[in-house]
Design a protein around this motif. Structure first.
Motif, PDB file in Angstrom:
ATOM      1  N   ILE A  21       0.836  -1.206   0.000  1.00  0.00           N
ATOM      2  CA  ILE A  21       0.000   0.000   0.000  1.00  0.00           C
ATOM      3  C   ILE A  21       0.866   1.249   0.000  1.00  0.00           C
ATOM      4  O   ILE A  21       0.608   2.213  -0.736  1.00  0.00           O
ATOM      5  CB  ILE A  21      -0.952  -0.019   1.210  1.00  0.00           C
ATOM      6  N   GLN A  22       1.926   1.262   0.803  1.00  0.00           N
ATOM      7  CA  GLN A  22       2.793   2.434   0.863  1.00  0.00           C
ATOM      8  C   GLN A  22       3.523   2.676  -0.459  1.00  0.00           C
ATOM      9  O   GLN A  22       3.804   3.823  -0.817  1.00  0.00           O
ATOM     10  CB  GLN A  22       3.793   2.279   2.010  1.00  0.00           C
ATOM     11  N   ASP A  27      -4.299  -0.291  -3.733  1.00  0.00           N
ATOM     12  CA  ASP A  27      -5.074   0.797  -3.133  1.00  0.00           C
ATOM     13  C   ASP A  27      -5.286   0.539  -1.643  1.00  0.00           C
ATOM     14  O   ASP A  27      -5.188  -0.602  -1.168  1.00  0.00           O
ATOM     15  CB  ASP A  27      -6.436   0.916  -3.815  1.00  0.00           C
ATOM     16  N   GLU A  28      -5.612   1.608  -0.907  1.00  0.00           N
ATOM     17  CA  GLU A  28      -5.881   1.445   0.523  1.00  0.00           C
ATOM     18  C   GLU A  28      -7.076   0.529   0.758  1.00  0.00           C
ATOM     19  O   GLU A  28      -7.150  -0.149   1.776  1.00  0.00           O
ATOM     20  CB  GLU A  28      -6.107   2.811   1.172  1.00  0.00           C
ATOM     21  N   SER A  48      -6.995  -4.298  -7.093  1.00  0.00           N
ATOM     22  CA  SER A  48      -7.371  -2.901  -6.952  1.00  0.00           C
ATOM     23  C   SER A  48      -7.761  -2.368  -8.324  1.00  0.00           C
ATOM     24  O   SER A  48      -7.182  -2.778  -9.342  1.00  0.00           O
ATOM     25  CB  SER A  48      -6.204  -2.065  -6.409  1.00  0.00           C
ATOM     26  N   ALA A  85      -9.506  -3.272   4.090  1.00  0.00           N
ATOM     27  CA  ALA A  85      -8.672  -2.084   4.277  1.00  0.00           C
ATOM     28  C   ALA A  85      -7.903  -2.252   5.575  1.00  0.00           C
ATOM     29  O   ALA A  85      -8.429  -2.799   6.555  1.00  0.00           O
ATOM     30  CB  ALA A  85      -9.523  -0.825   4.317  1.00  0.00           C
TER      31      ALA A  85
END
Length: 240
Positions: A21-22, A27-28, A48, A85
Motif C-alpha cells: 500500500i505504501q 489501493d488502501e 485494486s 482495508a
C-alpha cells in the motif's frame, strides 16, 4: 511483552500488505480473491481498480482472520472475495516492529468501565443513582452514602450480629476482635487484627462522615470508594 498475538508468518503478512500500500502497488481499499480448495489449499490475489493484481504468497485464510481479530484489517462482503482495508493500528504495529507495550492492565486500574464483577447489591442500589449524570458530585454523595450503608449491613449479616444498636466501629469490633463472631475464621492473630483495622478505618474515615454531612466527592474519588467497597464486600463474602 507485546499485545499482538500473531505468529511470525502473520506479522510478515501484515508487513507485506503495508509495504504494497505504501508503495502504491495496491489501493488502501482492496479485494482479496481466493482461489483453490480445502484439499490443495488456497492462494490469495490482491485486486485494486486500475492496478495490476498482486499475488500474496504469505496469505492464508487463518492469517487474514488473525489480522482482523487483532484489529489490523477490516473486511466486508463475500468470504471468497472480501473487500478489505488496513486500520491505522496496522501501520503503527509495523512501524514499531510490533513492540507496542501491553496496555491491557489499564482495564484493571479502571474497573468502573465494566461492572459485571461488581457486588449485586452495589449494582442495583448504587449504579442507578448515577443514571442522570455521572459527573454530578451530589449524585456521587448519595452513592458513597449508600455504599457505606451496604457495607455496614453486610458486616452485620456476615458477622451474624443481630443487635441493631451495634454500629460503626463497635460493630467491627464485635466481629473482628479476639472474641468476635468471625475470629475463628482468621487463625493468624495479626491477620484478624488487620481485618479489624481495615474495616474500622473505612467505617471511621468514610462511612461515618458521609452519614452525618454532605461530602459531594469528585467522580474520581467517588468511583475509587465504590471500587474499594466492592473489594471489601468480596473479602467479607469469603469469610461466610
Amino acid at each position: 511483552m507485546t499485545r499482538y498475538n500473531l505468529t511470525d508468518n502473520q506479522k510478515n503478512l501484515l508487513k507485506e500488505l503495508v509495504t504494497l500500500i505504501q508503495l502504491g502497488s495496491v489501493d488502501e481499499e482492496f479485494q482479496i480473491f481466493w482461489s483453490g480448495n480445502d484439499a490443495i489449499g488456497y492462494s490469495a490475489m490482491l485486486v485494486s481498480p486500475n492496478k495490476p493484481s498482486e499475488m500474496l504468497p504469505l496469505a492464508t485464510k487463518s492469517g487474514i482472520a488473525a489480522l482482523e481479530s487483532c484489529g489490523f484489517l477490516s473486511c466486508q462482503g463475500s468470504s471468497s472475495r472480501p473487500t478489505c482495508a488496513l486500520t491505522g493500528e496496522a501501520y503503527i504495529a509495523v512501524e514499531t516492529d510490533f513492540n507496542s507495550p501491553d496496555t491491557s492492565f489499564i482495564e484493571y486500574l479502571t474497573p468502573l468501565t465494566g461492572i459485571d464483577g461488581f457486588d449485586e447489591e452495589l449494582k442495583t442500589r448504587c449504579i442507578p443513582l448515577l443514571a442522570t449524570g455521572g459527573s454530578d458530585s451530589t449524585l456521587w454523595d448519595s452513592v458513597v452514602r449508600t455504599a457505606g450503608v451496604i457495607l455496614e449491613a453486610r458486616l452485620r449479616d456476615v458477622g451474624s450480629i443481630s443487635d441493631p444498636n451495634q454500629t460503626g466501629q463497635g460493630l467491627v469490633n464485635a466481629i473482628f476482635n479476639k472474641s468476635g463472631t468471625l475470629a475463628s475464621k482468621l487463625t493468624v492473630d495479626s491477620e484478624r487484627q488487620g481485618y479489624r483495622d481495615l474495616y474500622a478505618g473505612i467505617v471511621g474515615s468514610f462511612r461515618n462522615p458521609s452519614a452525618h454531612r454532605l461530602i459531594d466527592p469528585t467522580p474520581e474519588d467517588g468511583g475509587a470508594f465504590l471500587v474499594f467497597v466492592n473489594l471489601l464486600l468480596k473479602k467479607l463474602e469469603a469469610l461466610r
